[in-house]
Design a protein around this motif. Structure first.
Motif, PDB file in Angstrom:
ATOM      1  N   ALA A  54       0.846  -1.194   0.000  1.00 55.38           N
ATOM      2  CA  ALA A  54       0.000   0.000   0.000  1.00 55.38           C
ATOM      3  C   ALA A  54       0.878   1.239   0.000  1.00 55.38           C
ATOM      4  N   GLY A  55       0.298   2.352  -0.448  1.00 58.71           N
ATOM      5  CA  GLY A  55       0.982   3.636  -0.449  1.00 58.71           C
ATOM      6  C   GLY A  55       0.788   4.373   0.867  1.00 58.71           C
ATOM      7  N   ASN A  56       1.366   5.549   0.953  1.00 60.35           N
ATOM      8  CA  ASN A  56       1.393   6.303   2.211  1.00 60.35           C
ATOM      9  C   ASN A  56       0.016   6.720   2.710  1.00 60.35           C
ATOM     10  N   ASP A  57      -0.974   6.799   1.823  1.00 56.89           N
ATOM     11  CA  ASP A  57      -2.319   7.173   2.267  1.00 56.89           C
ATOM     12  C   ASP A  57      -2.946   6.099   3.159  1.00 56.89           C
ATOM     13  N   PHE A  58      -2.337   4.924   3.175  1.00 59.97           N
ATOM     14  CA  PHE A  58      -2.850   3.827   4.000  1.00 59.97           C
ATOM     15  C   PHE A  58      -1.864   3.513   5.135  1.00 59.97           C
ATOM     16  N   SER A  59      -1.237   4.550   5.647  1.00 63.63           N
ATOM     17  CA  SER A  59      -0.200   4.369   6.672  1.00 63.63           C
ATOM     18  C   SER A  59      -0.726   3.716   7.947  1.00 63.63           C
ATOM     19  N   GLU A  60      -2.044   3.748   8.177  1.00 59.20           N
ATOM     20  CA  GLU A  60      -2.604   3.110   9.379  1.00 59.20           C
ATOM     21  C   GLU A  60      -2.420   1.587   9.338  1.00 59.20           C
ATOM     22  N   LEU A  61      -2.094   1.048   8.168  1.00 55.35           N
ATOM     23  CA  LEU A  61      -1.848  -0.393   8.043  1.00 55.35           C
ATOM     24  C   LEU A  61      -0.390  -0.752   8.296  1.00 55.35           C
ATOM     25  N   GLY A  83       3.246  -0.913  10.498  1.00 56.15           N
ATOM     26  CA  GLY A  83       3.782  -0.960  11.860  1.00 56.15           C
ATOM     27  C   GLY A  83       3.120  -1.960  12.772  1.00 56.15           C
ATOM     28  N   HIS A  84       2.144  -2.704  12.282  1.00 53.48           N
ATOM     29  CA  HIS A  84       1.506  -3.729  13.124  1.00 53.48           C
ATOM     30  C   HIS A  84       0.912  -4.811  12.209  1.00 53.48           C
ATOM     31  N   SER A  85       0.570  -5.943  12.818  1.00 54.33           N
ATOM     32  CA  SER A  85       0.011  -7.051  12.049  1.00 54.33           C
ATOM     33  C   SER A  85      -1.470  -6.820  11.775  1.00 54.33           C
ATOM     34  N   VAL A  86      -1.864  -7.087  10.565  1.00 58.37           N
ATOM     35  CA  VAL A  86      -3.235  -6.869  10.117  1.00 58.37           C
ATOM     36  C   VAL A  86      -3.893  -8.223   9.862  1.00 58.37           C
ATOM     37  N   PHE A 111       4.735   0.281   1.024  1.00 60.83           N
ATOM     38  CA  PHE A 111       5.246  -0.539   2.115  1.00 60.83           C
ATOM     39  C   PHE A 111       4.520  -1.879   2.094  1.00 60.83           C
ATOM     40  N   GLU A 112       5.179  -2.888   2.649  1.00 57.96           N
ATOM     41  CA  GLU A 112       4.572  -4.211   2.728  1.00 57.96           C
ATOM     42  C   GLU A 112       3.727  -4.301   3.986  1.00 57.96           C
ATOM     43  N   ILE A 113       2.523  -4.807   3.838  1.00 53.92           N
ATOM     44  CA  ILE A 113       1.608  -4.947   4.963  1.00 53.92           C
ATOM     45  C   ILE A 113       1.897  -6.259   5.685  1.00 53.92           C
TER      46      ILE A 113
END
Length: 305
Positions: free
Chosen positions: A178-185, A187-190, A264-266
């Motif tokens: 995902a791109g930076n607009d989805f930064s809430e995804l 830094g943590h496991s989804v 970034f990789e989710i």
């Protein structure tokens, strides 16, 4: 009448050069051997073939007629022998390869370059299409073998009548990006259910990659409805870079954008099983010399099943 080809071959060279000596030289035998062969042929055919004089050797009318037929037959055979030799030495020939988009972009190209360097006279025809279409082409004999991305339970893609040999060449990982607009995804496991709530970018239905994505969500009783469906994998990463959604893509297609920080990789709570790049060939049909030479380039790759 059972005249051997060697006898007619000797006759061909004597008639061609109008000389027993030149015929012997062309055949790498002695002149008496040629003379004896012609005498035996004349006896077998019950007619005189050559007249000798101080000016050399001339053909009788019967020999002139025979020569026209033998000349066509011998030269046709010689041409076939030269063509076979060229194929055996890989001076010419053709290989027909079925390849998926991922294998062609990120695995096959170096091998194609290496093969053309070794055997520039061999033509390569690459049928770049989907896995189901490549398997259909292999069944129909339109390609010599296929180099495809296969899921671990790849035998589910085969028909009961298929006589296929499968060799694993390499593995690769699918990822969500995902791109930076989805930064809430970041830094943590989804979890998969959480991810399914986001706009997804993926391959269109009917492709192996799309089926793999659908199967990933299936254990959670989720049927996804992607926002963007594409016909080619190479468009998924640019779509994610432009923040149009979460992309599902083989890692090689996203490597550059990941390194540049464009996506970034989710990280997921559940791992996505690795997929395999395999070469698939038929066990009931022999592969050409050129095809085997190409497959030999993979000799250091893993094992056959």
């Amino acid at each position: 009448m059972g005249v051997s080809f060697d006898s007619y071959k000797t006759f061909y060279y004597v008639a061609k050069f109008r000389s027993f000596t030149e015929a012997a030289r062309a055949l790498y035998v002695t002149q008496p051997t040629v003379t004896h062969a012609i005498q035996m042929l004349e006896k077998e055919l019950d007619c005189i073939l050559f007249q000798r004089s101080r000016k050399g050797v001339s053909l009788t009318p019967e020999a002139a007629m025979l020569y026209e037929h033998v000349k066509a037959a011998c030269e046709h055979i010689f041409e076939a022998e030269n063509a076979l030799k060229a194929k055996k030495e890989l001076l010419e020939g053709q290989i027909r390869i079925g390849a998926g988009e991922t294998t062609l972009h990120f695995f096959l190209l170096p091998y194609l370059k290496q093969f053309k360097t070794l055997y520039p006279g061999v033509k390569i025809k690459v049928n770049n299409t989907s896995t189901p279409a490549s398997l259909s082409a292999l069944r129909a004999g339109h390609i010599d073998f296929a180099i495809l991305v296969m899921r671990p339970d790849y035998k589910g893609a085969f028909l009961p009548r298929d006589r296929f040999s499968v060799t694993r060449l390499a593995g690769f990982q699918d990822i969500f990006i995902a791109g930076n607009d989805f930064s809430e995804l970041s830094g943590h496991s989804v979890t998969p259910p959480e991810l399914a709530d986001y706009p997804l970018i993926c391959m269109e239905p009917g492709t192996v990659t799309r089926q793999y994505l659908d199967d990933f969500f299936l254990p959670y009783h989720l049927t996804i409805s992607p926002d963007i469906e594409l016909a080619t994998t190479d468009l998924i990463t640019p779509m994610a870079v432009n923040n149009l959604g979460v992309g599902f893509v083989p890692r090689p297609f996203a490597e550059s954008a990941l390194k540049e920080g464009k996506v970034f990789e989710i990280e997921l709570t559940e791992s996505i099983p690795e997929r395999e790049i395999c070469v698939i060939s038929r066990t009931d049909t022999p592969i050409s010399l050129a095809g085997n030479a190409f497959l030999h380039l993979f000799s250091e790759c893993p094992q056959k099943e």
